[in-house]
Scaffold this motif. Structure first.
Motif, short mmCIF file in Angstrom:
data_model
loop_
_atom_site.label_atom_id
_atom_site.label_comp_id
_atom_site.label_asym_id
_atom_site.label_seq_id
_atom_site.Cartn_x
_atom_site.Cartn_y
_atom_site.Cartn_z
N GLY A 141 9.29 28.41 21.54
CA GLY A 141 8.50 28.55 20.89
C GLY A 141 8.40 28.39 18.90
O GLY A 141 8.24 28.41 17.73
N LEU A 142 9.14 26.53 19.17
CA LEU A 142 8.71 26.16 18.05
C LEU A 142 8.37 24.90 17.26
O LEU A 142 7.36 24.43 16.04
N ILE A 143 6.38 25.48 18.85
CA ILE A 143 5.75 24.47 18.56
C ILE A 143 4.27 25.90 19.18
O ILE A 143 4.66 26.16 19.97
N VAL A 144 3.21 25.22 18.58
CA VAL A 144 2.04 25.97 19.65
C VAL A 144 1.20 24.15 20.07
O VAL A 144 1.14 23.69 19.16
N LEU A 159 3.80 23.49 14.08
CA LEU A 159 4.62 24.17 14.46
C LEU A 159 4.35 25.60 14.11
O LEU A 159 3.45 25.92 13.96
N THR A 160 5.06 26.18 14.29
CA THR A 160 5.51 27.95 14.18
C THR A 160 6.73 27.84 13.19
O THR A 160 7.27 27.04 13.00
N PRO A 161 6.30 29.11 12.42
CA PRO A 161 7.29 29.32 12.09
C PRO A 161 8.53 29.54 11.91
O PRO A 161 9.67 28.41 11.09
N GLU A 162 9.19 29.35 13.37
CA GLU A 162 10.18 29.51 13.45
C GLU A 162 10.82 28.18 13.28
O GLU A 162 11.74 27.12 13.04
N GLY A 163 10.04 26.75 14.17
CA GLY A 163 10.16 26.03 14.25
C GLY A 163 10.15 25.29 12.97
O GLY A 163 11.18 24.16 12.39
N GLN A 164 8.72 25.22 11.57
CA GLN A 164 9.27 24.65 10.29
C GLN A 164 10.30 25.73 9.78
O GLN A 164 11.57 24.61 8.82
N ARG A 165 11.20 26.19 9.62
CA ARG A 165 12.33 26.93 9.21
C ARG A 165 13.81 25.95 9.71
O ARG A 165 14.29 26.14 9.20
N LEU A 166 13.56 25.59 11.33
CA LEU A 166 14.52 24.83 11.66
C LEU A 166 14.46 23.47 10.75
O LEU A 166 15.53 22.75 10.68
N VAL A 167 13.51 22.75 10.70
CA VAL A 167 13.13 21.69 10.11
C VAL A 167 13.83 21.36 8.58
O VAL A 167 14.33 20.47 8.24
#
Length: 220
Positions: A141-144, A159-167
């Protein structure tokens, strides 16, 4: 009355010592001049201060071998510290992503939507490897991933919002630890570090990092 000119001959071999042994030769020469039996002749000499000149020629445009080794040692030591900081900043998310997968997330954070082939080039891997990494990140669920509407043979990633938050979380932890180290420097040391790292990055062809993307993967 004019000073009497006296030619004082050094002991045999001392000129060789000065030329070939640097400070050792200079020390022997100074010791010889200060010997008690020589003091009577010294007042007859023109005793103006003499500037000692390093006989080793240095090019102003090139680091000599001794200085180069010192620079390499300092950079290697610093790189160990930075690698340790990077590892600690990723520790909290190591159950979610590997380091190569995190690099993919960082590239997407810096570039936005990216083609799979472009991503493979940015990571210096082949397309099949990049595709497998993207599959795992998409499953987490980190990228589309989606087909390029303008060229159906191409795959686009973002990136998904979750992926951006992780970075952002990893970047924040890394920045905070670096800030803690830099805060222990004096203002002069901090300015010297900025100058040294700027020169080092420029020599290596690395563009300056922005505050948004400080992890070392420049925009294309």
């Amino acid at each position: 009355m004019d000073k009497q000119r006296v030619r004082v001959e050094p002991p045999r071999g001392i000129d060789h010592d000065i030329a070939g042994r640097g400070d050792v030769g200079v020390a022997r020469m100074m010791s010889w001049c200060a010997a008690p039996w020589r003091k009577a002749s010294l007042p007859l000499l023109d005793a103006r201060p003499v500037q000692l000149i390093n006989m080793k020629e240095r090019s102003p445009d090139r680091v000599d071998t001794e200085d180069l080794q010192a620079v390499i040692s300092a950079v290697l030591t610093g790189s160990r510290l930075l690698v340790a900081i990077a590892a600690r900043s990723l520790a909290a998310v190591q159950d979610q992503v590997t380091l190569p997968q995190f690099r993919m997330l960082v590239v997407l954070s810096a570039h936005g939507e990216t083609k799979l082939v472009t991503m493979a080039d940015a990571l210096a891997v082949n397309s099949s490897t990049a595709s497998r990494m993207a599959d795992r990140l998409a499953s987490a669920g980190l990228i589309v991933r989606e087909v390029n509407p303008h060229n159906r043979r191409e795959t686009l990633m973002r990136l998904t919002p979750e992926g951006q938050r992780l970075v952002d979380d990893v970047s924040t932890r890394r920045s905070e630890e670096i800030a803690g180290i830099v805060s222990r420097l004096t203002p002069m040391e901090a300015q010297a570090l900025i100058a040294a790292m700027t020169a080092f990055n420029r020599a290596g062809g690395e563009p300056p990092a922005t505050m948004r993307h400080p992890l070392g993967w420049p925009d294309q």
